[in-house]
Scaffold this motif. Sequence first.
Motif, mmCIF file in Angstrom:
data_model
loop_
_atom_site.group_PDB
_atom_site.id
_atom_site.type_symbol
_atom_site.label_atom_id
_atom_site.label_comp_id
_atom_site.label_asym_id
_atom_site.label_seq_id
_atom_site.Cartn_x
_atom_site.Cartn_y
_atom_site.Cartn_z
ATOM 1 N N GLN A 101 1.229 -1.318 -0.010
ATOM 2 C CA GLN A 101 0.355 0.099 0.072
ATOM 3 C C GLN A 101 0.620 0.963 0.148
ATOM 4 O OE1 GLN A 101 -2.726 -0.876 3.275
ATOM 5 N NE2 GLN A 101 -4.005 -1.369 1.830
ATOM 6 N N GLN A 102 2.204 1.125 1.173
ATOM 7 C CA GLN A 102 2.949 2.322 0.965
ATOM 8 C C GLN A 102 3.276 3.377 -0.279
ATOM 9 O OE1 GLN A 102 3.836 5.356 2.510
ATOM 10 N NE2 GLN A 102 5.604 5.737 1.496
ATOM 11 N N PHE A 103 4.576 1.536 -1.100
ATOM 12 C CA PHE A 103 4.617 1.971 -2.455
ATOM 13 C C PHE A 103 3.629 2.184 -3.456
ATOM 14 C CE2 PHE A 103 6.501 0.768 -6.316
ATOM 15 C CZ PHE A 103 7.664 1.231 -6.695
ATOM 16 N N ASN A 104 2.353 1.623 -3.949
ATOM 17 C CA ASN A 104 1.396 2.284 -4.628
ATOM 18 C C ASN A 104 1.231 3.399 -4.198
ATOM 19 O OD1 ASN A 104 1.633 -1.059 -6.216
ATOM 20 N ND2 ASN A 104 -0.382 -1.702 -4.459
ATOM 21 N N ASN A 105 0.715 3.733 -3.534
ATOM 22 C CA ASN A 105 0.194 4.955 -2.820
ATOM 23 C C ASN A 105 1.023 6.192 -3.237
ATOM 24 O OD1 ASN A 105 -2.703 3.807 -2.432
ATOM 25 N ND2 ASN A 105 -2.426 4.076 0.185
ATOM 26 N N ASN A 106 2.598 5.840 -2.947
ATOM 27 C CA ASN A 106 3.121 7.269 -2.606
ATOM 28 C C ASN A 106 4.838 7.045 -3.711
ATOM 29 O OD1 ASN A 106 2.349 8.355 -0.355
ATOM 30 N ND2 ASN A 106 2.299 6.810 0.641
ATOM 31 N N GLY A 107 4.106 5.585 -4.281
ATOM 32 C CA GLY A 107 5.750 5.519 -5.368
ATOM 33 C C GLY A 107 7.270 5.190 -4.432
ATOM 34 N N SER A 108 7.414 4.942 -3.773
ATOM 35 C CA SER A 108 8.114 5.233 -2.332
ATOM 36 C C SER A 108 7.983 4.570 -1.412
ATOM 37 C CB SER A 108 9.175 5.995 -1.585
ATOM 38 O OG SER A 108 7.899 7.385 -1.587
ATOM 39 N N LEU A 109 9.012 4.077 -0.191
ATOM 40 C CA LEU A 109 9.091 3.670 0.914
ATOM 41 C C LEU A 109 9.324 4.565 2.453
ATOM 42 C CD1 LEU A 109 10.465 0.090 0.052
ATOM 43 C CD2 LEU A 109 7.656 0.280 0.462
ATOM 44 N N THR A 110 9.385 4.729 3.722
ATOM 45 C CA THR A 110 9.421 5.685 3.991
ATOM 46 C C THR A 110 10.932 5.402 5.310
ATOM 47 O OG1 THR A 110 8.984 3.937 5.943
ATOM 48 C CG2 THR A 110 7.061 5.128 4.813
ATOM 49 N N ASN A 111 12.028 4.587 4.642
ATOM 50 C CA ASN A 111 13.254 4.395 5.152
ATOM 51 C C ASN A 111 12.578 3.928 6.367
ATOM 52 O OD1 ASN A 111 14.153 4.775 2.438
ATOM 53 N ND2 ASN A 111 14.011 6.485 3.580
ATOM 54 N N THR A 112 12.312 3.028 7.075
ATOM 55 C CA THR A 112 10.986 3.171 8.777
ATOM 56 C C THR A 112 11.201 1.540 8.428
ATOM 57 O OG1 THR A 112 9.348 3.031 8.458
ATOM 58 C CG2 THR A 112 10.075 5.077 9.036
ATOM 59 N N GLN A 113 11.593 0.854 10.121
ATOM 60 C CA GLN A 113 11.479 -0.070 10.151
ATOM 61 C C GLN A 113 11.244 -0.994 11.522
ATOM 62 O OE1 GLN A 113 15.739 -3.592 11.249
ATOM 63 N NE2 GLN A 113 15.768 -1.421 11.402
ATOM 64 N N ASP A 114 10.255 -1.940 10.562
ATOM 65 C CA ASP A 114 9.014 -2.213 11.876
ATOM 66 C C ASP A 114 9.805 -2.792 12.772
ATOM 67 O OD1 ASP A 114 7.408 -4.039 12.934
ATOM 68 O OD2 ASP A 114 6.172 -4.422 11.788
ATOM 69 N N THR A 115 10.245 -3.007 14.125
ATOM 70 C CA THR A 115 11.396 -3.834 14.754
ATOM 71 C C THR A 115 10.372 -5.090 15.508
ATOM 72 O OG1 THR A 115 11.171 -2.422 16.690
ATOM 73 C CG2 THR A 115 12.955 -2.228 15.258
ATOM 74 N N ALA A 116 8.835 -5.137 15.717
ATOM 75 C CA ALA A 116 8.834 -6.161 16.483
ATOM 76 C C ALA A 116 8.519 -7.413 15.752
ATOM 77 C CB ALA A 116 6.838 -5.811 16.519
ATOM 78 N N SER A 117 9.198 -8.468 15.786
ATOM 79 C CA SER A 117 8.905 -10.314 16.191
ATOM 80 C C SER A 117 7.746 -10.117 16.139
ATOM 81 C CB SER A 117 10.167 -11.024 16.537
ATOM 82 O OG SER A 117 11.158 -9.980 16.646
ATOM 83 N N ARG A 118 6.909 -11.517 15.197
ATOM 84 C CA ARG A 118 6.028 -11.876 15.284
ATOM 85 C C ARG A 118 6.532 -13.202 14.221
ATOM 86 N NH1 ARG A 118 5.449 -6.795 12.615
ATOM 87 N NH2 ARG A 118 5.428 -7.080 11.048
ATOM 88 N N PRO A 119 4.580 -13.715 14.723
ATOM 89 C CA PRO A 119 5.160 -15.350 13.383
ATOM 90 C C PRO A 119 4.370 -14.927 12.185
ATOM 91 C CG PRO A 119 3.615 -14.988 15.361
ATOM 92 C CD PRO A 119 4.390 -13.885 15.392
ATOM 93 N N ILE A 120 4.880 -15.467 11.584
ATOM 94 C CA ILE A 120 4.869 -15.110 9.846
ATOM 95 C C ILE A 120 3.551 -15.122 9.184
ATOM 96 C CG2 ILE A 120 5.278 -16.276 7.256
ATOM 97 C CD1 ILE A 120 7.351 -18.014 8.722
ATOM 98 N N ASN A 121 2.045 -15.995 10.250
ATOM 99 C CA ASN A 121 1.007 -15.902 9.840
ATOM 100 C C ASN A 121 0.262 -14.665 10.624
ATOM 101 O OD1 ASN A 121 0.632 -16.384 12.504
ATOM 102 N ND2 ASN A 121 -0.308 -18.232 11.661
ATOM 103 N N ALA A 122 1.403 -13.342 11.336
ATOM 104 C CA ALA A 122 0.366 -12.039 11.975
ATOM 105 C C ALA A 122 0.800 -11.200 10.909
ATOM 106 C CB ALA A 122 0.925 -12.241 13.944
ATOM 107 N N ASN A 123 0.635 -10.420 10.277
ATOM 108 C CA ASN A 123 0.890 -9.319 9.409
ATOM 109 C C ASN A 123 1.928 -9.426 8.629
ATOM 110 O OD1 ASN A 123 -1.703 -8.318 10.206
ATOM 111 N ND2 ASN A 123 -0.398 -7.335 11.606
ATOM 112 N N GLN A 124 1.850 -10.591 8.240
ATOM 113 C CA GLN A 124 3.231 -11.125 7.487
ATOM 114 C C GLN A 124 4.185 -10.633 7.282
ATOM 115 O OE1 GLN A 124 3.199 -12.230 3.407
ATOM 116 N NE2 GLN A 124 4.721 -13.644 2.854
#
Length: 188
Positions: free
Chosen positions: A76-99
Amino acid sequence: MTYFLGAEWLSADDGDTVKWNTTSSATSLIHSMRLSVPQAFQEDQGIAKDSTLYLATSKESPGLTWQTNWARALHQQFNNNGSLTNTQDTASRPINANQPALATSVNLGSIEQVSPSVFWAIGLVRQPTIRFQTLRENVPQHYHSFFWTKYTSIDEAIDDFIQDFPNALTRSVALDRKVMEDAGKVSS
């Protein structure tokens, strides 16, 4: 243009938890991801459960942006803005939880002529790679991938790969031509 990699590269069990990081080396932006609890020399449906996934690109790529997050948010970020935010989500989680996913994007601008080449490096590294035990010895021996004979860090190996890509591509195309020529001598 963007490139995404998801955590499904690391386990067939989508309940497994993964963690990731984004770093910068001398010349590359490097994402890495692995299982939070790797299982040495274990596989599940042909997927090694002790490997680290890498996604890297040159820091010199035009308009380079990056982000780690869940796959849908990255798209969604890329499709809406044509770029990414240079940010890191650091919350480790299971693969099936918000992939969890890794992404980089470049801005090629309006393509009115041939644009400079842009490429991504993808790697899946096991360390060590092989466990070997003879019948006479009771202690297993661990062997590492051959590239470690030349490099002291994964960053160094990635930087060399990215910097040498144009030459590697030339060598690869030449080898492919040679194989096709030699095969053509045997059968069409």
